[in-house]
Design a protein around this motif. Structure first.
Motif, short mmCIF file in Angstrom:
data_model
loop_
_atom_site.label_atom_id
_atom_site.label_comp_id
_atom_site.label_asym_id
_atom_site.label_seq_id
_atom_site.Cartn_x
_atom_site.Cartn_y
_atom_site.Cartn_z
N LEU A 1 0.83 -1.21 0.00
CA LEU A 1 0.00 0.00 0.00
C LEU A 1 0.86 1.26 0.00
CD1 LEU A 1 -2.86 -1.07 2.43
CD2 LEU A 1 -2.93 -0.93 -0.07
N ALA A 2 2.00 1.20 0.67
CA ALA A 2 2.91 2.35 0.66
C ALA A 2 3.46 2.60 -0.75
CB ALA A 2 4.05 2.13 1.66
N VAL A 3 3.82 1.51 -1.44
CA VAL A 3 4.28 1.65 -2.83
C VAL A 3 3.16 2.20 -3.69
CG1 VAL A 3 5.11 0.39 -4.86
CG2 VAL A 3 6.01 -0.18 -2.59
N ASN A 4 1.96 1.65 -3.50
CA ASN A 4 0.78 2.11 -4.23
C ASN A 4 0.55 3.61 -4.02
OD1 ASN A 4 -1.97 1.49 -5.59
ND2 ASN A 4 -2.49 2.58 -3.72
N ASP A 5 0.65 4.05 -2.76
CA ASP A 5 0.41 5.45 -2.44
C ASP A 5 1.46 6.38 -3.04
OD1 ASP A 5 -1.83 4.63 -1.08
OD2 ASP A 5 -0.94 4.85 0.92
N GLY A 6 2.59 5.81 -3.42
CA GLY A 6 3.61 6.60 -4.11
C GLY A 6 3.38 6.67 -5.61
N ILE A 7 2.96 5.56 -6.21
CA ILE A 7 2.88 5.52 -7.67
C ILE A 7 1.56 6.06 -8.22
CG2 ILE A 7 2.08 3.09 -7.77
CD1 ILE A 7 4.35 5.00 -10.31
N LEU A 8 0.44 5.82 -7.56
CA LEU A 8 -0.82 6.26 -8.16
C LEU A 8 -0.91 7.78 -8.33
CD1 LEU A 8 -3.66 3.88 -6.92
CD2 LEU A 8 -2.30 3.78 -9.01
N PRO A 9 -0.48 8.59 -7.37
CA PRO A 9 -0.50 10.03 -7.61
C PRO A 9 0.39 10.45 -8.79
CG PRO A 9 -0.35 9.61 -5.27
CD PRO A 9 -0.13 8.29 -5.96
N LEU A 10 1.52 9.78 -8.98
CA LEU A 10 2.38 10.08 -10.12
C LEU A 10 1.70 9.72 -11.43
CD1 LEU A 10 5.81 8.81 -8.74
CD2 LEU A 10 5.11 11.20 -9.06
N LEU A 11 1.05 8.56 -11.45
CA LEU A 11 0.32 8.12 -12.64
C LEU A 11 -0.85 9.08 -12.93
CD1 LEU A 11 0.11 5.90 -14.81
CD2 LEU A 11 -1.33 4.61 -13.20
N GLU A 12 -1.56 9.45 -11.89
CA GLU A 12 -2.69 10.40 -12.04
C GLU A 12 -2.19 11.74 -12.60
OE1 GLU A 12 -6.60 12.13 -11.58
OE2 GLU A 12 -5.89 10.06 -11.77
N ALA A 13 -1.10 12.24 -12.07
CA ALA A 13 -0.57 13.52 -12.53
C ALA A 13 -0.17 13.44 -14.00
CB ALA A 13 0.62 13.94 -11.67
N HIS A 14 0.47 12.34 -14.39
CA HIS A 14 0.88 12.18 -15.78
C HIS A 14 -0.35 12.13 -16.70
CE1 HIS A 14 3.50 10.97 -19.10
NE2 HIS A 14 2.57 10.09 -19.42
N LEU A 15 -1.34 11.34 -16.30
CA LEU A 15 -2.52 11.17 -17.14
C LEU A 15 -3.43 12.40 -17.12
CD1 LEU A 15 -3.22 7.42 -16.41
CD2 LEU A 15 -2.58 8.41 -18.63
N SER A 16 -3.24 13.29 -16.18
CA SER A 16 -4.00 14.53 -16.20
C SER A 16 -3.49 15.46 -17.31
CB SER A 16 -3.94 15.24 -14.84
OG SER A 16 -2.65 15.79 -14.63
N GLN A 17 -2.28 15.19 -17.79
CA GLN A 17 -1.66 16.00 -18.84
C GLN A 17 -1.56 15.27 -20.19
OE1 GLN A 17 -0.66 19.24 -18.24
NE2 GLN A 17 -1.64 18.93 -16.26
N HIS A 18 -1.76 13.95 -20.17
CA HIS A 18 -1.58 13.13 -21.37
C HIS A 18 -2.72 12.11 -21.46
CE1 HIS A 18 2.47 14.39 -20.01
NE2 HIS A 18 2.69 14.58 -21.29
N ASP A 19 -3.20 11.86 -22.67
CA ASP A 19 -4.23 10.83 -22.84
C ASP A 19 -3.66 9.43 -22.71
OD1 ASP A 19 -6.28 12.64 -23.18
OD2 ASP A 19 -6.30 12.49 -25.38
N TRP A 20 -2.38 9.27 -23.09
CA TRP A 20 -1.73 7.96 -23.09
C TRP A 20 -0.40 8.09 -22.35
CZ3 TRP A 20 -5.12 4.47 -24.53
CH2 TRP A 20 -6.15 4.86 -25.39
#
Length: 197
Positions: A126-145
């Protein structure tokens, strides 16, 4: 072309999904994981790691879902799913590494604990998850793919275990860019689901 397959495995699903998107036929050979078939012939002969997926395509035998994605995309998809340029390949490859590291060890591991009672450290997952999902969300907020402004094997590699995060008790409802990305993937021609997706 044969895939030694386990239906609930997100790593096996990546291969089935890409093959379907490319309209490439796969012969699926179900591996009875609970009975230890992955540790016996023929799987162990093809992959001494004793893991699935394993792809057999003529004389080519490959283990590891990321390696298989690269092979299939390059061998049968031209440059549609795997680009030609070095910088573009690097862009895609960094996401394949993320899939094999943070995604596998975050939401993927949490799912293994909750769904399959795997002896893994769920707080660490869960700690790893809490680190990666915000990064993924931030990237996808700027890019469709994830890479190159179009669907590539980067998306196919990362998608399954994020989309299955709910099976590890992870709530994605606040990650609207990730959820929108799921819908773009599901809208691709010849998309196929798996249990939980």
């Amino acid at each position: 072309m044969k895939l030694y397959d386990l239906e609930p495995s997100g790593n096996c699903y990546k291969i089935r999904l890409l093959a379907s998107l490319m309209q490439k036929d796969l012969e699926l050979e179900a591996v009875d994981f609970l009975e230890g078939a992955h540790k016996r012939s023929p799987v162990i002969d093809l992959n001494p790691w004793g893991q699935v997926p394993v792809l057999v395509d003529g004389e080519v035998v490959l283990r590891d879902s990321q390696a298989i994605l690269v092979y299939l995309a390059r061998q049968y998809g031209g440059h549609a799913w795997w680009p030609e340029g070095a910088a573009q390949q690097g862009d895609v490859m960094q996401w394949l590494s993320t899939a094999a590291n943070e995604i596998q060890n975050g939401p993927g591991a949490a799912r293994l604990v909750d769904k399959f009672s795997a002896p893994l450290n769920k707080p660490q997952a869960l700690a790893v998850n809490d680190g990666i999902l915000p990064l993924l969300e931030a990237h996808l907020s700027q890019h469709d793919w994830l890479a190159l402004g179009r669907p590539t094997i980067a998306d196919i590699a990362v998608f399954p275990y994020v989309a299955l995060a709910h099976e590890g008790g992870i709530d994605l409802s606040s990650y609207t860019s990730i959820l929108n990305w799921f819908e773009r993937i599901k809208a691709l021609d010849n998309f196929i689901p798996m249990s939980g997706i």
